[in-house]
Design an enzyme around this catalytic site. Structure first.
Site, short mmCIF file in Angstrom:
data_model
loop_
_atom_site.label_atom_id
_atom_site.label_comp_id
_atom_site.label_asym_id
_atom_site.label_seq_id
_atom_site.Cartn_x
_atom_site.Cartn_y
_atom_site.Cartn_z
N ARG A 23 0.82 -1.22 0.00
CA ARG A 23 0.00 0.00 0.00
C ARG A 23 0.85 1.27 0.00
O ARG A 23 0.51 2.26 0.66
CB ARG A 23 -0.95 0.03 1.20
N ARG A 27 -3.70 6.91 0.42
CA ARG A 27 -4.22 8.13 1.05
C ARG A 27 -3.26 8.89 1.95
O ARG A 27 -3.51 10.04 2.28
CB ARG A 27 -5.49 7.80 1.85
N ARG A 36 -7.11 11.55 -6.46
CA ARG A 36 -8.28 10.77 -6.08
C ARG A 36 -9.54 11.62 -6.13
O ARG A 36 -10.60 11.16 -6.56
CB ARG A 36 -8.04 10.22 -4.67
N ASP A 73 -6.73 -3.10 -7.41
CA ASP A 73 -7.28 -3.65 -6.17
C ASP A 73 -7.58 -5.14 -6.37
O ASP A 73 -7.83 -5.57 -7.50
CB ASP A 73 -8.56 -2.92 -5.75
N TYR A 143 -14.51 -11.69 0.68
CA TYR A 143 -15.28 -10.47 0.34
C TYR A 143 -16.51 -10.81 -0.50
O TYR A 143 -17.57 -10.21 -0.34
CB TYR A 143 -14.39 -9.48 -0.41
O1 CP3 Z 1 -0.05 -1.68 -2.46
C1 CP3 Z 1 -0.33 -0.76 -3.25
O2 CP3 Z 1 0.02 0.41 -3.09
C2 CP3 Z 1 -1.07 -1.12 -4.54
C3 CP3 Z 1 -2.47 -0.92 -4.54
C4 CP3 Z 1 -3.39 -1.78 -3.69
C5 CP3 Z 1 -4.64 -1.32 -3.20
N1 CP3 Z 1 -5.29 -2.35 -2.61
C6 CP3 Z 1 -5.13 0.06 -3.36
C7 CP3 Z 1 -6.26 0.54 -2.54
C8 CP3 Z 1 -3.29 -3.13 -3.31
C9 CP3 Z 1 -2.14 -4.10 -3.53
C10 CP3 Z 1 -4.50 -3.47 -2.64
C11 CP3 Z 1 -4.78 -4.83 -2.14
C12 CP3 Z 1 -5.98 -5.05 -1.34
N2 CP3 Z 1 -7.23 -4.51 -1.51
C13 CP3 Z 1 -6.06 -5.98 -0.28
C14 CP3 Z 1 -4.94 -6.89 0.18
C15 CP3 Z 1 -3.93 -6.17 1.03
C16 CP3 Z 1 -4.41 -5.77 2.39
O3 CP3 Z 1 -4.39 -4.55 2.65
O4 CP3 Z 1 -4.79 -6.64 3.18
C17 CP3 Z 1 -7.36 -5.93 0.23
C18 CP3 Z 1 -7.91 -6.75 1.37
C19 CP3 Z 1 -8.11 -5.01 -0.57
C20 CP3 Z 1 -9.55 -4.68 -0.48
C21 CP3 Z 1 -9.79 -3.25 -0.16
N3 CP3 Z 1 -9.48 -2.20 -1.01
C22 CP3 Z 1 -10.38 -2.71 0.99
C23 CP3 Z 1 -10.86 -3.51 2.18
C24 CP3 Z 1 -10.43 -1.32 0.83
C25 CP3 Z 1 -11.07 -0.31 1.75
C26 CP3 Z 1 -10.23 -0.02 2.94
C27 CP3 Z 1 -9.26 1.07 2.64
O5 CP3 Z 1 -8.08 0.92 2.98
O6 CP3 Z 1 -9.70 2.09 2.13
C28 CP3 Z 1 -9.82 -1.02 -0.43
C29 CP3 Z 1 -9.63 0.31 -1.02
C30 CP3 Z 1 -8.26 0.68 -1.51
N4 CP3 Z 1 -7.42 -0.14 -2.20
C31 CP3 Z 1 -7.65 1.96 -1.38
C32 CP3 Z 1 -6.41 1.87 -2.04
C33 CP3 Z 1 -5.40 2.97 -2.22
C34 CP3 Z 1 -8.28 3.19 -0.74
C35 CP3 Z 1 -9.34 3.70 -1.63
C36 CP3 Z 1 -9.54 5.20 -1.56
O7 CP3 Z 1 -8.65 5.95 -1.97
O8 CP3 Z 1 -10.61 5.61 -1.10
#
Ligand code: CP3
Length: 334
Positions: A23, A27, A36, A73, A143
């Site tokens: 990640r 944000r 964003r 994602d 999910y």
């Molecule tokens: O690592 C990186 O920088 C690459 C991008 C990436 C994202 N999600 C961007 C993202 C990667 C590799 C993921 C993987 C992901 N997504 C996982 C596995 C890793 C982990 O954290 O356990 C999971 C479980 C998800 C599912 C997911 N996506 C959730 C539960 C959420 C909401 C919670 C949150 O953190 O906002 C997301 C959204 C998400 N994925 C964001 C980003 C940058 C935030 C979205 C926003 O900007 O509003």
């Protein structure tokens, strides 16, 4: 193959240890928040190649990590299988009802992701590797079944443990589409691949072996046929000592925050590279506490292949200066 990350994933004890952060785009970065705000919903951002490529590059430009991870994602896969996926502000992902019999790949839905991979590859510094990724079948299924995030994940756990025959149909479908999705990222230019099994730790040991380890083995075997030169990083979060069993399958095992790096040096590093595992909260805290913990990890894993990373993703409250400081600590480690 002289990129430090790829050397480490091939089993070399590269020093300084290559580093990137799960990640690392997101944000906590003001430049991400600005972009964003112009993009509407999050999935649209994931499917806009020029914007997704720009976000992928933001942390690398600022901090000089050894790898970029594709901005996308794990929930693009259920979307590509025809299940409705939305991201609700302040709540996270919300998925539509799951109709197992109706799931099937909707052609072309993931093509923008592969286009992003090509754009990023074309503009990365020569020493920086590009990592593609997918969610592991168990975590994506969690999910899909639950309809979003959950505190206790009751529905997916009940299905996996109580109706394994029916659950296997979903896992088998996800194994197949995950192989295709990862192989297509490698075709487009991804140089390493990571499988995120963020919720592996919800299962008992037999469940971890059946629903996490075995699917990972099948995915690794299929990728090895199609892309033998592209290394695979496995991240089975929360599995404790079972992490060692994943070392026989992937080129690298990602440790979660709770794993002891000294244990992993003995139990994992002989068979696979180790990635990890600074507590993301120590990156929020920064200062001497962060430095001490990072040095302990680097020291425990210094005799074998190590990719420095966090034990889970960067938290949105992380001060960007702390990421810069961590990069210097890793680069200057003795
Ligand atoms: O690592 C990186 O920088 C690459 C991008 C990436 C994202 N999600 C961007 C993202 C990667 C590799 C993921 C993987 C992901 N997504 C996982 C596995 C890793 C982990 O954290 O356990 C999971 C479980 C998800 C599912 C997911 N996506 C959730 C539960 C959420 C909401 C919670 C949150 O953190 O906002 C997301 C959204 C998400 N994925 C964001 C980003 C940058 C935030 C979205 C926003 O900007 O509003």
């Amino acid at each position: 193959m002289d990129k430090p990350l790829l050397k480490a994933l091939a089993g070399e004890a590269v020093r300084p240890a290559p580093f990137w952060l799960m990640r690392q785009a997101g944000r906590y970065l003001p430049e991400y928040r600005r972009l964003r705000a112009t993009a509407g919903n999050f999935l649209d951002l994931c499917f806009s190649p020029p914007l997704a490529a720009e976000i992928t590059l933001q942390p690398v430009r600022r901090f000089g990590m050894d790898a970029a991870i594709l901005f996308s994602d794990i929930l693009t896969v259920p979307h590509a299988l025809g299940q409705e996926v939305r991201f609700v502000e302040g709540k996270g992902p919300v998925l539509g009802p799951l109709d197992l019999a109706a799931l099937q790949p909707v052609g072309g839905r993931l093509d923008p992701v592969y286009e992003t991979v090509g754009l990023v590859r074309a503009s990365l510094p020569a020493e920086t590797a590009l990592i593609g990724f997918a969610g592991a079948p168990w975590t994506v299924a969690a999910y899909m079944v639950e309809g979003g995030s959950s505190r206790d994940w009751p529905e997916v756990r009940r299905l996996a443990l109580g109706e394994p025959g029916r659950f296997a149909e979903l896992i088998d479908l996800l194994v197949e589409i995950t192989v295709d999705h990862l192989a297509a990222q490698a075709d487009a230019g991804a140089e390493a691949l990571q499988l995120f099994d963020s919720w592996a730790g919800l299962l008992p040991p037999a469940g971890i072996r059946r629903w996490c380890l075995e699917p990972a083995r099948r995915i690794a075997a299929a990728l090895c046929e199609r892309h033998p030169a592209v290394p695979l990083i496995l991240f089975p979060r929360g599995v404790g000592a079972l992490a060692a069993e994943f070392a026989g399958i992937g080129d690298c095992v990602g440790l979660d925050t709770a794993a002891d790096p000294a244990w992993a040096a003995a139990a994992v590093q002989g068979e696979a590279a180790v990635q990890g595992n600074l507590d993301p909260m120590l990156l929020v805290v920064g200062g001497a506490a962060m430095e001490r913990a990072a040095r302990e990890i680097l020291s425990a894993l210094r005799h074998g292949p190590h990719v420095f990373n966090l034990g889970h993703g960067v938290l949105p409250i992380t001060p960007p200066e702390h990421v810069a400081a961590l990069g210097r600590i890793v680069r200057e480690a003795p």
